[in-house]
Design a protein around this motif. Structure first.
Motif, PDB file in Angstrom:
ATOM      1  N   ASP A 264       0.861  -1.049   0.211  1.00 46.59           N
ATOM      2  CA  ASP A 264      -0.080   0.107   0.185  1.00 46.59           C
ATOM      3  C   ASP A 264       0.963   1.265  -0.048  1.00 46.59           C
ATOM      4  OD1 ASP A 264      -2.305  -1.375  -0.037  1.00 46.59           O
ATOM      5  OD2 ASP A 264      -2.640  -1.433   2.076  1.00 46.59           O
ATOM      6  N   GLN A 265       2.109   1.057   0.606  1.00 44.66           N
ATOM      7  CA  GLN A 265       2.673   2.447   0.734  1.00 44.66           C
ATOM      8  C   GLN A 265       3.712   2.555  -0.454  1.00 44.66           C
ATOM      9  OE1 GLN A 265       2.185   0.312   3.772  1.00 44.66           O
ATOM     10  NE2 GLN A 265       0.624   1.938   3.980  1.00 44.66           N
ATOM     11  N   VAL A 266       4.267   1.452  -1.028  1.00 48.79           N
ATOM     12  CA  VAL A 266       5.358   1.444  -1.995  1.00 48.79           C
ATOM     13  C   VAL A 266       5.028   1.031  -3.439  1.00 48.79           C
ATOM     14  CG1 VAL A 266       7.648   0.747  -2.377  1.00 48.79           C
ATOM     15  CG2 VAL A 266       7.076   0.807  -0.277  1.00 48.79           C
ATOM     16  N   HIS A 267       5.510   1.779  -4.504  1.00 42.63           N
ATOM     17  CA  HIS A 267       5.060   1.476  -5.685  1.00 42.63           C
ATOM     18  C   HIS A 267       6.334   1.546  -6.698  1.00 42.63           C
ATOM     19  CE1 HIS A 267       1.065   2.178  -4.333  1.00 42.63           C
ATOM     20  NE2 HIS A 267       0.467   1.767  -5.243  1.00 42.63           N
TER      21      HIS A 267
ATOM     22  N   ASP B 260      12.015  -0.913 -21.232  1.00 47.16           N
ATOM     23  CA  ASP B 260      13.062  -1.605 -21.566  1.00 47.16           C
ATOM     24  C   ASP B 260      14.063  -1.220 -20.267  1.00 47.16           C
ATOM     25  OD1 ASP B 260      15.769  -1.696 -22.874  1.00 47.16           O
ATOM     26  OD2 ASP B 260      14.759  -1.500 -24.712  1.00 47.16           O
ATOM     27  N   GLY B 261      15.263  -2.117 -20.096  1.00 48.94           N
ATOM     28  CA  GLY B 261      16.135  -1.928 -18.969  1.00 48.94           C
ATOM     29  C   GLY B 261      17.264  -1.526 -19.780  1.00 48.94           C
ATOM     30  N   GLY B 262      17.373  -1.347 -20.993  1.00 51.47           N
ATOM     31  CA  GLY B 262      18.794  -0.808 -21.510  1.00 51.47           C
ATOM     32  C   GLY B 262      19.076   0.553 -21.213  1.00 51.47           C
ATOM     33  N   TRP B 263      20.093   1.025 -22.144  1.00 50.24           N
ATOM     34  CA  TRP B 263      20.770   2.623 -21.999  1.00 50.24           C
ATOM     35  C   TRP B 263      19.687   3.425 -21.926  1.00 50.24           C
ATOM     36  CZ3 TRP B 263      25.337   3.025 -20.834  1.00 50.24           C
ATOM     37  CH2 TRP B 263      26.664   1.998 -21.332  1.00 50.24           C
ATOM     38  N   GLY B 264      19.603   4.201 -20.464  1.00 49.02           N
ATOM     39  CA  GLY B 264      18.629   5.272 -20.298  1.00 49.02           C
ATOM     40  C   GLY B 264      17.410   4.783 -19.676  1.00 49.02           C
ATOM     41  N   TRP B 265      16.806   3.462 -19.679  1.00 54.24           N
ATOM     42  CA  TRP B 265      15.650   3.410 -19.466  1.00 54.24           C
ATOM     43  C   TRP B 265      15.714   2.634 -17.725  1.00 54.24           C
ATOM     44  CZ3 TRP B 265      12.071   4.873 -22.308  1.00 54.24           C
ATOM     45  CH2 TRP B 265      12.029   5.021 -23.719  1.00 54.24           C
ATOM     46  N   ALA B 266      15.812   3.595 -17.121  1.00 51.66           N
ATOM     47  CA  ALA B 266      15.778   3.391 -15.475  1.00 51.66           C
ATOM     48  C   ALA B 266      14.428   3.207 -14.725  1.00 51.66           C
ATOM     49  CB  ALA B 266      16.793   4.304 -14.904  1.00 51.66           C
ATOM     50  N   ASN B 267      14.482   2.404 -13.595  1.00 51.43           N
ATOM     51  CA  ASN B 267      13.333   2.223 -13.042  1.00 51.43           C
ATOM     52  C   ASN B 267      13.260   3.325 -11.891  1.00 51.43           C
ATOM     53  OD1 ASN B 267      12.523  -0.228 -14.412  1.00 51.43           O
ATOM     54  ND2 ASN B 267      13.786  -1.312 -12.749  1.00 51.43           N
ATOM     55  N   SER B 268      12.190   3.668 -11.503  1.00 51.45           N
ATOM     56  CA  SER B 268      11.926   4.728 -10.561  1.00 51.45           C
ATOM     57  C   SER B 268      10.868   3.976  -9.356  1.00 51.45           C
ATOM     58  CB  SER B 268      11.327   6.093 -11.045  1.00 51.45           C
ATOM     59  OG  SER B 268      12.291   6.587 -12.079  1.00 51.45           O
ATOM     60  N   GLY B 269      10.702   5.063  -8.450  1.00 53.95           N
ATOM     61  CA  GLY B 269       9.443   4.308  -7.377  1.00 53.95           C
ATOM     62  C   GLY B 269       8.851   5.349  -6.560  1.00 53.95           C
ATOM     63  N   LEU B 270       8.077   4.995  -5.633  1.00 55.26           N
ATOM     64  CA  LEU B 270       7.146   6.012  -4.902  1.00 55.26           C
ATOM     65  C   LEU B 270       7.168   5.478  -3.468  1.00 55.26           C
ATOM     66  CD1 LEU B 270       5.934   9.049  -5.057  1.00 55.26           C
ATOM     67  CD2 LEU B 270       3.718   7.591  -5.166  1.00 55.26           C
ATOM     68  N   VAL B 271       7.157   5.950  -2.459  1.00 52.74           N
ATOM     69  CA  VAL B 271       7.028   5.737  -1.199  1.00 52.74           C
ATOM     70  C   VAL B 271       6.286   6.624  -0.511  1.00 52.74           C
ATOM     71  CG1 VAL B 271       7.895   4.836   1.218  1.00 52.74           C
ATOM     72  CG2 VAL B 271       9.467   4.499  -1.208  1.00 52.74           C
ATOM     73  N   ARG B 272       5.094   6.080   0.000  1.00 53.63           N
ATOM     74  CA  ARG B 272       3.924   7.132   0.546  1.00 53.63           C
ATOM     75  C   ARG B 272       3.831   6.855   1.948  1.00 53.63           C
ATOM     76  NH1 ARG B 272      -1.752   6.303  -1.771  1.00 53.63           N
ATOM     77  NH2 ARG B 272      -1.131   4.250  -1.256  1.00 53.63           N
ATOM     78  N   GLY B 273       3.941   8.158   2.805  1.00 56.21           N
ATOM     79  CA  GLY B 273       3.703   7.932   4.127  1.00 56.21           C
ATOM     80  C   GLY B 273       2.406   8.726   4.581  1.00 56.21           C
ATOM     81  N   ALA B 274       2.211   8.919   5.776  1.00 56.29           N
ATOM     82  CA  ALA B 274       0.679   9.623   6.062  1.00 56.29           C
ATOM     83  C   ALA B 274       0.699  11.010   5.692  1.00 56.29           C
ATOM     84  CB  ALA B 274       0.507   9.299   7.682  1.00 56.29           C
ATOM     85  N   GLU B 275       1.827  11.619   5.612  1.00 59.67           N
ATOM     86  CA  GLU B 275       1.950  13.135   5.485  1.00 59.67           C
ATOM     87  C   GLU B 275       2.523  13.618   4.239  1.00 59.67           C
ATOM     88  OE1 GLU B 275       3.867  14.478   8.871  1.00 59.67           O
ATOM     89  OE2 GLU B 275       2.255  14.071  10.237  1.00 59.67           O
ATOM     90  N   ALA B 276       3.249  12.460   3.797  1.00 60.09           N
ATOM     91  CA  ALA B 276       4.171  13.066   2.339  1.00 60.09           C
ATOM     92  C   ALA B 276       4.639  11.728   1.818  1.00 60.09           C
ATOM     93  CB  ALA B 276       5.398  13.804   3.035  1.00 60.09           C
ATOM     94  N   SER B 277       4.966  11.959   0.275  1.00 59.44           N
ATOM     95  CA  SER B 277       5.776  10.901  -0.458  1.00 59.44           C
ATOM     96  C   SER B 277       7.099  11.109  -0.745  1.00 59.44           C
ATOM     97  CB  SER B 277       4.827  10.754  -1.690  1.00 59.44           C
ATOM     98  OG  SER B 277       3.326  10.312  -1.271  1.00 59.44           O
TER      99      SER B 277
ATOM    100  N   ASP C 131      11.731  10.113   7.784  1.00 55.90           N
ATOM    101  CA  ASP C 131      10.459   9.810   8.308  1.00 55.90           C
ATOM    102  C   ASP C 131       9.414  10.557   7.681  1.00 55.90           C
ATOM    103  OD1 ASP C 131       8.274   9.368   9.759  1.00 55.90           O
ATOM    104  OD2 ASP C 131       8.830  10.190  11.701  1.00 55.90           O
ATOM    105  N   LEU C 132       8.402   9.958   6.837  1.00 56.81           N
ATOM    106  CA  LEU C 132       7.338  10.178   6.176  1.00 56.81           C
ATOM    107  C   LEU C 132       5.999  10.262   6.755  1.00 56.81           C
ATOM    108  CD1 LEU C 132       8.285   8.745   2.762  1.00 56.81           C
ATOM    109  CD2 LEU C 132       9.095  10.805   3.277  1.00 56.81           C
ATOM    110  N   GLY C 133       5.933  10.464   7.998  1.00 60.41           N
ATOM    111  CA  GLY C 133       4.791  10.665   8.783  1.00 60.41           C
ATOM    112  C   GLY C 133       4.350   9.230   9.189  1.00 60.41           C
ATOM    113  N   GLY C 134       5.627   8.597   9.852  1.00 56.29           N
ATOM    114  CA  GLY C 134       5.085   7.294  10.439  1.00 56.29           C
ATOM    115  C   GLY C 134       5.908   6.176   9.541  1.00 56.29           C
ATOM    116  N   THR C 135       6.294   6.384   8.074  1.00 55.88           N
ATOM    117  CA  THR C 135       7.066   5.675   7.343  1.00 55.88           C
ATOM    118  C   THR C 135       8.365   5.832   7.240  1.00 55.88           C
ATOM    119  OG1 THR C 135       5.020   5.348   6.049  1.00 55.88           O
ATOM    120  CG2 THR C 135       7.030   4.564   4.908  1.00 55.88           C
ATOM    121  N   THR C 136       9.179   5.091   7.900  1.00 53.53           N
ATOM    122  CA  THR C 136      10.686   5.134   7.853  1.00 53.53           C
ATOM    123  C   THR C 136      11.232   4.764   6.461  1.00 53.53           C
ATOM    124  OG1 THR C 136      10.920   5.058  10.194  1.00 53.53           O
ATOM    125  CG2 THR C 136      12.843   4.292   8.867  1.00 53.53           C
ATOM    126  N   VAL C 137      12.139   5.500   5.893  1.00 49.94           N
ATOM    127  CA  VAL C 137      13.048   5.206   4.864  1.00 49.94           C
ATOM    128  C   VAL C 137      14.358   5.447   5.162  1.00 49.94           C
ATOM    129  CG1 VAL C 137      13.503   5.895   2.299  1.00 49.94           C
ATOM    130  CG2 VAL C 137      10.995   5.776   3.167  1.00 49.94           C
TER     131      VAL C 137
END
Length: 346
Positions: A15-18, A24-41, A156-162
């Motif tokens: 629920d918190q992490v996407h 494509d995983g080749g040159w330039g095609w990098a993954n990213s992600g999102l971590v959500r807390g109660a107050e901020a992402s 600390d994203l409002g209770g979610t630790t990273v």
């Protein structure tokens, strides 16, 4: 770029992490992600240019409406993980290791824009344009991290630790891991490639292997590599095995006095040969030669692209039965003919 029928995808890990996974995983095609807390992402990495980063933020917007984006982390200094920073709202603070921030200052988008436009000798020119020609570096600004650290940083994203864990120098000088303990998730940046050949721009290789062991030690359920599909511990072990294999094979050829580019061409990649961009082995071998003999000067990146292009062209000729002059002598040993991709990849 993002093609119809094969767009980048948002994958919910918890629920918190996407994860945001390009096609494509080749040159330039990098993954990213999102971590959500109660107050901020928190955003893990931006994309290689402004258009791609806008597309990513649009895809993630339904997830950030209740927990607005307040922080971003750049996992290291390669442009496909930070060139989109300038698209982020000014209210978003950006964090990286001190070493990565230093590297970023010398690796701004204009460097790659100039490289793509340069009249390089063939096959380097063709290789570089296939790898990077589809990205809009000329339309991409520069925004460096606002905050840096060394060692470890807890957020600390409002209770979610990273937890941000510095593990470089390894792939580059300033690599870090993003660990979300409550979600059993690790974003590895380019410490991990899945189905894509790793490339060691900095090293030492022992640091990289130790970083992979650190990922395993966290025992995450969800692992998001810098490039390629989501994985588990097996994906980490595979990259560690690749690095150990290349180190062992390189040392043998170094001890026999073989030049580094010849050594790279001579190494049988075995079970790893089917990974995308096998020509990257020439960079890792070159860096290993410097490790084995620190008095040997490091080869510049342009020369490394020359060497990768030669390796790639030679591999293509072997697969197609094409001679150096472009004439064909039939198909390769398997009776198949390799097809050069036309979508911006080598």
């Amino acid at each position: 770029m993002e093609g119809p029928g094969n767009p980048a995808k948002v994958r919910a890990l918890t629920d918190q992490v996407h994860a945001y996974l390009p096609p494509d995983g080749g040159w330039g095609w990098a993954n990213s992600g999102l971590v959500r807390g109660a107050e901020a992402s928190l955003l893990v990495d931006t994309s290689f240019d402004a258009r791609l980063t806008h597309a990513m933020l649009d895809a993630l917007r339904p997830l950030t409406e209740e927990a607005p984006l307040r922080l971003a982390v750049n996992t290291h200094g390669d442009g496909d993980h930070w060139y989109g920073n300038h698209v982020l709202p000014s209210s978003v603070d950006i964090v990286a290791t001190s070493a990565a921030a230093t590297e970023m200052r010398g690796l701004t988008p204009d460097v790659l824009a100039n490289l793509v436009q340069a009249e390089l000798p063939r096959p380097t020119r063709d290789y570089v344009r296939r790898a990077f020609g589809a990205f809009a570096f000329a339309d991409t600004g520069v925004r460096l991290p606002t905050d840096t650290f060394t060692g470890r940083l807890n957020l600390d994203l409002g209770g979610t630790t990273v937890d941000l864990l510095e593990v470089g120098p390894a792939h580059t000088s300033g690599d870090l891991l993003v660990h979300v303990p409550a979600s059993d998730t690790v974003f590895t940046g380019d410490i991990l490639f899945v189905g894509v050949t790793p490339i060691m721009w900095d090293g030492p290789i022992d640091n990289w292997i130790a970083a992979l062991d650190r990922v395993l030690g966290l025992q995450p359920k969800h692992i998001v590599p810098g490039h390629g599909p989501l994985t588990d511990a097996a994906g980490v072990v595979a990259v560690r095995s690749y690095l150990e294999h290349v180190r062992r094979e390189t040392r043998e050829r170094f001890d026999h006095g073989m030049p580094p580019e010849e050594a790279a061409a001579d190494i049988d990649l075995g079970e790893f040969a089917h990974w995308l961009l096998p020509e990257r082995v020439v960079v890792t071998v070159d860096r290993l030669y410097h490790e084995f003999d620190p008095d040997r000067p490091l080869t510049g990146k342009i020369a490394m692209f020359d060497a990768m292009a030669r390796y790639d062209a030679s591999r293509f000729r072997r697969a197609t039965g094409t001679a150096a002059d472009g004439s064909t002598g039939g198909s390769g040993p398997s009776g198949t003919v390799a097809v050069r991709p036309q979508d911006g990849r080598p």
